[in-house]
Write a protein that holds these residues in place. Structure first.
Motif, PDB file in Angstrom:
ATOM      1  N   UNK A 101       0.683  -1.299  -0.025  1.00  0.00           N
ATOM      2  CA  UNK A 101      -0.089   0.004  -0.002  1.00  0.00           C
ATOM      3  C   UNK A 101       0.923   1.190   0.044  1.00  0.00           C
ATOM      4  N   UNK A 102       1.859   1.217   0.796  1.00  0.00           N
ATOM      5  CA  UNK A 102       2.863   2.360   0.951  1.00  0.00           C
ATOM      6  C   UNK A 102       3.369   2.534  -0.536  1.00  0.00           C
ATOM      7  N   UNK A 103       3.696   1.638  -1.368  1.00  0.00           N
ATOM      8  CA  UNK A 103       4.373   1.838  -2.510  1.00  0.00           C
ATOM      9  C   UNK A 103       3.488   1.977  -3.704  1.00  0.00           C
ATOM     10  N   UNK A 104       2.277   2.063  -3.449  1.00  0.00           N
ATOM     11  CA  UNK A 104       1.216   2.319  -4.480  1.00  0.00           C
ATOM     12  C   UNK A 104       1.443   3.739  -5.137  1.00  0.00           C
ATOM     13  N   UNK A 105       2.002   3.957  -6.214  1.00  0.00           N
ATOM     14  CA  UNK A 105       2.273   5.187  -7.063  1.00  0.00           C
ATOM     15  C   UNK A 105       1.214   6.131  -7.055  1.00  0.00           C
ATOM     16  N   UNK A 106      -0.120   5.648  -7.152  1.00  0.00           N
ATOM     17  CA  UNK A 106      -1.363   6.237  -6.901  1.00  0.00           C
ATOM     18  C   UNK A 106      -1.914   7.056  -5.650  1.00  0.00           C
ATOM     19  N   UNK A 107      -0.970   6.594  -4.606  1.00  0.00           N
ATOM     20  CA  UNK A 107      -1.438   7.144  -3.159  1.00  0.00           C
ATOM     21  C   UNK A 107      -0.702   8.477  -3.221  1.00  0.00           C
ATOM     22  N   UNK A 108      -1.630   9.377  -2.554  1.00  0.00           N
ATOM     23  CA  UNK A 108      -0.973  10.960  -2.255  1.00  0.00           C
ATOM     24  C   UNK A 108      -0.445  10.728  -0.783  1.00  0.00           C
ATOM     25  N   UNK A 109      -0.994  10.284   0.148  1.00  0.00           N
ATOM     26  CA  UNK A 109      -0.651  10.353   1.357  1.00  0.00           C
ATOM     27  C   UNK A 109      -0.134   9.159   1.892  1.00  0.00           C
ATOM     28  N   UNK A 110       0.836   9.330   3.078  1.00  0.00           N
ATOM     29  CA  UNK A 110       1.010   8.072   3.798  1.00  0.00           C
ATOM     30  C   UNK A 110      -0.095   7.192   4.245  1.00  0.00           C
TER      31      UNK A 110
END
Length: 166
Positions: A101-110
């Motif tokens: 989840x942390x390394x999901x490039x679509x994620x904006x926030x931790x």
């Protein structure tokens, strides 16, 4: 509830932490579980006919575990809540899921613990089993584990703080 200026759990050995965690999670344990009640549990495992040193040696209970607990009691008091001294980190399986989840490039926030729970509920753990990242039997316990962490630390806690790799 007393909040210590330091994370006291970082000063506890993994073995003592595991013992404390087992006592805190024991449905038959007196509530609240204190350092004194954890000590009583350890010494209660041994026959009363032997003195404490003999009991510890005879039953191969690591004397350093009791020494460590006694040092904590001396510093923080016997009524200190044991849960504060249990290290909480994610299992290796949950750590892998958090990492994904942390390394999901679509994620904006931790991601927070709640974010991880939502990912599990949405099927991420099942997808990781399918991808071979997680074993089939590892998937089952992840939701209960993340819910325990949320109850203890809150839904908004950063998930990254709980990653553990063995």
């Amino acid at each position: 509830m007393i909040r210590y200026p330091i994370d006291v759990a970082t000063r506890v050995s993994p073995n003592l932490s595991a013992l404390i965690e087992s006592q805190v999670n024991d449905p038959d344990a007196e509530q609240p579980v204190t350092l004194a009640s954890v000590r009583a549990f350890i010494t209660g495992l041994l026959p009363a006919s032997l003195n404490e040193a003999e009991r510890l040696h005879h039953f191969d209970i690591d004397v350093s575990l009791l020494d460590e607990l006694d040092a904590l009691i001396e510093e923080f008091g016997e009524d200190a809540l044991a849960i504060d001294f249990a290290q909480s980190s994610a299992s290796e399986s949950l750590s892998r899921l958090i990492d994904v989840v942390m390394n999901d490039e679509n994620r904006e926030n931790p991601p927070t613990l709640e974010t991880i729970k939502e990912a599990i509920v949405s099927g991420l753990s099942a997808r990781l089993v399918g991808d071979g990242v997680l074993e089939d039997d590892e998937d089952d316990a992840l939701l209960a584990e993340i819910e325990r962490l949320i109850r203890r630390y809150g839904a908004d806690s950063p998930a990254e703080e709980f990653i553990r790799y063995e």
